[in-house]
Design an enzyme around this catalytic site. Structure first.
Site, PDB file in Angstrom:
ATOM      1  CB  CYS A  82    -105.838  15.087  49.510  1.00 19.31           C
ATOM      2  SG  CYS A  82    -104.696  16.090  48.552  1.00 19.31           S
ATOM      3  CB  CYS A 101    -108.068  15.600  46.103  1.00 20.98           C
ATOM      4  SG  CYS A 101    -106.907  14.216  45.988  1.00 20.98           S
ATOM      5  CG  HIS A 113    -104.022  11.843  46.651  1.00 22.67           C
ATOM      6  ND1 HIS A 113    -103.864  13.057  47.285  1.00 22.67           N
ATOM      7  CD2 HIS A 113    -103.580  10.900  47.521  1.00 22.67           C
ATOM      8  CE1 HIS A 113    -103.359  12.846  48.494  1.00 22.67           C
ATOM      9  NE2 HIS A 113    -103.167  11.550  48.664  1.00 22.67           N
ATOM     10  CG  ASN A 120     -90.056  21.489  49.171  1.00 24.38           C
ATOM     11  OD1 ASN A 120     -88.906  21.666  48.792  1.00 24.38           O
ATOM     12  ND2 ASN A 120     -90.761  22.435  49.759  1.00 24.38           N
ATOM     13  CB  SER A 174     -97.267  19.979  53.784  1.00 25.77           C
ATOM     14  OG  SER A 174     -97.739  20.527  52.569  1.00 25.77           O
ATOM     15  CG  HIS A 208    -102.515  16.024  45.235  1.00 20.91           C
ATOM     16  ND1 HIS A 208    -103.769  15.468  45.147  1.00 20.91           N
ATOM     17  CD2 HIS A 208    -102.288  16.636  44.037  1.00 20.91           C
ATOM     18  CE1 HIS A 208    -104.288  15.755  43.962  1.00 20.91           C
ATOM     19  NE2 HIS A 208    -103.402  16.459  43.267  1.00 20.91           N
ATOM     20  CG  HIS A 242     -97.957  19.993  46.068  1.00 20.15           C
ATOM     21  ND1 HIS A 242     -97.916  18.778  46.723  1.00 20.15           N
ATOM     22  CD2 HIS A 242     -97.372  20.881  46.910  1.00 20.15           C
ATOM     23  CE1 HIS A 242     -97.340  18.928  47.906  1.00 20.15           C
ATOM     24  NE2 HIS A 242     -96.990  20.198  48.049  1.00 20.15           N
ATOM     25  CD  GLN A 265     -94.371  25.679  48.506  1.00 22.84           C
ATOM     26  OE1 GLN A 265     -94.421  26.868  48.821  1.00 22.84           O
ATOM     27  NE2 GLN A 265     -94.011  24.738  49.351  1.00 22.84           N
TER      28      GLN A 265
HETATM   29  P1  H2U Z   1     -95.127  21.790  50.412  1.00 17.79           P
HETATM   30  O1  H2U Z   1     -95.753  20.451  50.369  1.00 17.79           O
HETATM   31  O2  H2U Z   1     -93.923  21.913  49.519  1.00 17.79           O
HETATM   32  O3  H2U Z   1     -94.871  22.256  51.812  1.00 17.79           O
HETATM   33  O4  H2U Z   1     -96.182  22.799  49.780  1.00 17.79           O
HETATM   34  C1  H2U Z   1     -97.496  22.877  50.198  1.00 17.79           C
HETATM   35  C2  H2U Z   1     -97.897  24.315  50.391  1.00 17.79           C
HETATM   36  O5  H2U Z   1     -99.309  24.339  50.424  1.00 17.79           O
HETATM   37  C3  H2U Z   1     -97.401  24.914  51.684  1.00 17.79           C
HETATM   38  O6  H2U Z   1     -96.601  26.021  51.388  1.00 17.79           O
HETATM   39  C4  H2U Z   1     -99.739  25.335  51.305  1.00 17.79           C
HETATM   40  C5  H2U Z   1     -98.693  25.346  52.404  1.00 17.79           C
HETATM   41  O7  H2U Z   1     -98.577  26.628  52.951  1.00 17.79           O
HETATM   42  N1  H2U Z   1    -101.090  25.029  51.769  1.00 17.79           N
HETATM   43  C6  H2U Z   1    -102.146  25.816  51.343  1.00 17.79           C
HETATM   44  O8  H2U Z   1    -101.919  26.802  50.651  1.00 17.79           O
HETATM   45  N2  H2U Z   1    -103.419  25.493  51.711  1.00 17.79           N
HETATM   46  C7  H2U Z   1    -103.743  24.437  52.514  1.00 17.79           C
HETATM   47  O9  H2U Z   1    -104.906  24.191  52.765  1.00 17.79           O
HETATM   48  C8  H2U Z   1    -102.673  23.592  53.087  1.00 17.79           C
HETATM   49  C9  H2U Z   1    -101.283  23.882  52.609  1.00 17.79           C
HETATM   50 ZN    ZN Z   2    -104.829  14.730  46.687  1.00 13.20          ZN
END
Ligand code: H2U
Ligand code: ZN
Length: 341
Positions: free
Chosen positions: A51, A54, A114, A154, A162, A165, A167, A169
């Site tokens: 992850c 993490c 996580h 989200n 995505s 974990h 999180h 934005q």
């Molecule tokens: P979402 O799960 O809401 O998509 O948010 C995750 C964000 O994390 C996503 O905008 C960023 C993606 O661009 N990201 C990073 O900044 N670094 C990474 O290594 C993977 C994802």
């Molecule tokens: Zn994690």
């Protein structure tokens, strides 16, 4: 207020946006038969070596996530907006209008764990998230060219998250995005504070309330579009997180935990949603009309797998729903809240 027109097709005005939602309660004549189950235990590990969020792990772009112990903020490695975008002359050749947009996108990890979600975190841990949001809004909003700071989450693959974990934005940008423009205009046009008055009406009515404490109220708005959409409102007027008192910040942490745990129990799954905080624009103007609030937009309709689609009429005319906001509030209200893990 009472529930008007509860058995016939009608439309309701969203006071915050000025848009109508079509309600078709006669299509849900069948009684509520959905089971209410305990959430399926999540089998995620507390630490996942793969992850990128993490503690101590390497992210996709090569940067390393710090060994953090509460919350952790970093600039999004794949930011949708960039701070050094040159303010190009607007390309408004007649009908074709475009303008450069500067911005800063960050990711905020809610917890090093996580396997947690907001609902699984204790109030004290969620309060640390509230404090991180407050700090980010203050810091980014203070940048002279930043006019708007959006804090959102989200959750769940269904909403495009995505990574499981916990999180969210933060997107700060140069101009007000569409929703902020609509909500600003409607709040400004109201005589007094629109959401103070709206909350008073909802508290007097009671039919759409879901959960509350001394500082915050969670309710299904009268004009909700998503089946189990909710609005989270501070009882006392505040335009943004920095304007909240200490007890109100605790109250926000408490209501977020309790509301998301109710969601998780509705269909026995970690409930997917997009949630976000709408706060006073940071464009340098006075905005006494702005009342801080949180929107939860969950896509699920009837079970863990049956979602509401925004298609057909919704795409081409406007939002429509079957189950009434009153029914949805009743279902959410009747659930027990459980406790954090
Ligand atoms: P979402 O799960 O809401 O998509 O948010 C995750 C964000 O994390 C996503 O905008 C960023 C993606 O661009 N990201 C990073 O900044 N670094 C990474 O290594 C993977 C994802
Ligand atoms: Zn994690």
């Amino acid at each position: 207020m009472g529930t008007p027109l509860s058995g016939i097709p009608h439309r309701r005005l969203n006071r915050l946006t000025g848009e109508y939602v079509l309600v078709s309660p006669h299509r849900t004549a069948r009684p509520w038969q959905g089971q209410v189950e305990d959430p399926v235990p999540d089998s995620r590990p507390a630490y996942d070596p793969d992850c990128y969020l993490c503690p101590g792990n390497t992210r996709a772009g090569g940067a390393r996530t710090a060994r953090y112990s509460s919350t952790y903020v970093f600039d999004n490695d794949f930011a949708a907006l960039l701070p050094d975008t040159a303010p190009a002359a607007p390309a408004s050749g007649g009908l074709l209008v475009a303008e450069a947009e500067r911005g800063i996108c960050r990711v905020l990890c809610f917890s090093p764990r996580h396997d947690l979600t907001l609902g699984g975190m204790g109030t004290r841990e969620i309060r640390q998230v509230v404090d991180a949001w407050t700090q980010q809004y203050t810091e980014l909003g203070a940048i002279p060219w930043v006019a708007h700071v959006l804090i959102f989450e989200n959750r769940g693959a269904m909403m495009g998250a995505s990574n499981p974990h916990p999180h969210g934005q933060i997107w700060a940008e140069e101009r007000l995005p569409n929703e902020a423009v609509k909500e600003s205009a409607r709040q400004r046009a109201h005589d007094g504070c629109l959401l103070c008055d709206y909350l008073a009406a909802e508290l007097a009515d009671g039919e759409r309330l879901v959960a509350s404490n001394d500082e915050f109220v969670a309710l299904v708005p009268f004009w909700a579009v998503w089946p189990f959409e909710t609005l989270v409102l501070p009882r006392s007027h505040a335009g943004s997180l920095p304007g909240l008192t200490e007890p109100a910040r605790d109250g926000l942490a408490d209501i977020l935990g309790r509301l998301t745990r109710r969601y998780d129990r509705l269909f026995g799954v970690t409930f997917p949603y997009s949630m976000g905080l709408h706060q006073t624009p940071t464009d340098g103007a006075e905005h006494p009309e702005w009342h801080l609030h949180g929107h939860f937009y969950p896509p699920l309709l009837r079970s863990a797998t049956i979602r509401k689609f925004m298609v057909g009429y919704e795409l081409l005319a406007g939002p429509q729903r079957d189950i009434t906001p009153e029914k949805a509030a009743e279902q959410l209200r009747e659930l027990s809240e459980g406790s954090p893990r």
